[in-house]
Design a protein around this motif. Sequence first.
Motif, mmCIF file in Angstrom:
data_model
loop_
_atom_site.group_PDB
_atom_site.id
_atom_site.type_symbol
_atom_site.label_atom_id
_atom_site.label_comp_id
_atom_site.label_asym_id
_atom_site.label_seq_id
_atom_site.Cartn_x
_atom_site.Cartn_y
_atom_site.Cartn_z
ATOM 1 N N ALA A 32 42.144 -6.005 96.744
ATOM 2 C CA ALA A 32 42.978 -6.398 97.881
ATOM 3 C C ALA A 32 44.188 -5.480 97.930
ATOM 4 O O ALA A 32 44.694 -5.052 96.897
ATOM 5 N N GLN A 82 47.929 -5.298 100.020
ATOM 6 C CA GLN A 82 48.855 -5.933 100.951
ATOM 7 C C GLN A 82 50.196 -5.221 100.829
ATOM 8 O O GLN A 82 50.855 -5.303 99.800
ATOM 9 N N ASP A 83 50.582 -4.512 101.880
ATOM 10 C CA ASP A 83 51.830 -3.764 101.910
ATOM 11 C C ASP A 83 52.558 -4.158 103.190
ATOM 12 O O ASP A 83 52.237 -3.675 104.272
ATOM 13 N N GLU A 84 53.522 -5.060 103.061
ATOM 14 C CA GLU A 84 54.239 -5.552 104.238
ATOM 15 C C GLU A 84 55.037 -4.456 104.923
ATOM 16 O O GLU A 84 55.162 -4.443 106.138
ATOM 17 N N THR A 127 49.931 -3.045 106.061
ATOM 18 C CA THR A 127 48.551 -2.950 105.585
ATOM 19 C C THR A 127 48.159 -4.236 104.886
ATOM 20 O O THR A 127 48.890 -4.732 104.041
ATOM 21 N N ASP A 128 46.987 -4.766 105.255
ATOM 22 C CA ASP A 128 46.497 -5.996 104.634
ATOM 23 C C ASP A 128 44.977 -6.005 104.766
ATOM 24 O O ASP A 128 44.444 -6.244 105.848
ATOM 25 N N PHE A 129 44.271 -5.722 103.667
ATOM 26 C CA PHE A 129 42.814 -5.752 103.687
ATOM 27 C C PHE A 129 42.299 -5.989 102.275
ATOM 28 O O PHE A 129 43.039 -5.871 101.306
ATOM 29 N N THR A 169 37.999 -8.397 104.577
ATOM 30 C CA THR A 169 38.949 -8.799 105.609
ATOM 31 C C THR A 169 39.853 -7.624 105.937
ATOM 32 O O THR A 169 40.105 -6.754 105.096
ATOM 33 N N GLN A 209 43.477 -6.823 108.558
ATOM 34 C CA GLN A 209 44.469 -7.264 109.538
ATOM 35 C C GLN A 209 44.359 -6.338 110.743
ATOM 36 O O GLN A 209 44.545 -5.134 110.620
ATOM 37 N N LYS A 234 43.327 -11.668 111.965
ATOM 38 C CA LYS A 234 42.689 -11.234 110.728
ATOM 39 C C LYS A 234 41.181 -11.370 110.924
ATOM 40 O O LYS A 234 40.690 -12.435 111.299
#
Length: 139
Positions: free
Chosen positions: A47, A49-51, A55-57, A73, A75, A81
């Motif tokens: 996973a 996730q970099d706010e 980036t979110d996958f 998944t 974003q 999503k």
Amino acid sequence: MYRRAGVVVVLFVLSGLALSAPSDAYGAPAHHQTYKEEPQPYQYQYAVQDEYAGTDFGQTEESDGQTVKGSYTVQLPDGRKQTVTYVADHYGGYKAEVTYYGEAQYPHEYGPPITFKPQSYHEPSYNPAPSYTPEPSYH
């Protein structure tokens, strides 16, 4: 002269026949040895996730050696999503189900695009100020 040309043609035809003959002395097609690896069960996941970058996958997948099951998944730019859940094997092929979470957002006003300056790995990303005051030097 015509006789030499005839001999050359006959030699050419005979060499073509020799090259097209099977390589096995008994006329059987050549058998190539193959190596088939036994299926190995596996499992993995990751996973990101970099706010800051938006980036979110991620993905999870597992296999018993015959069937592969998993999901991934991502974003989407519109705020939703997307999740893809899948199963794959040699008999049923690849079967996927796609679902969405959230509601698509389309803003009426757009701002400047967000860009990120590339960062060099050879220089520090910030220049800290010294935490002390150096003494003056007189000559």
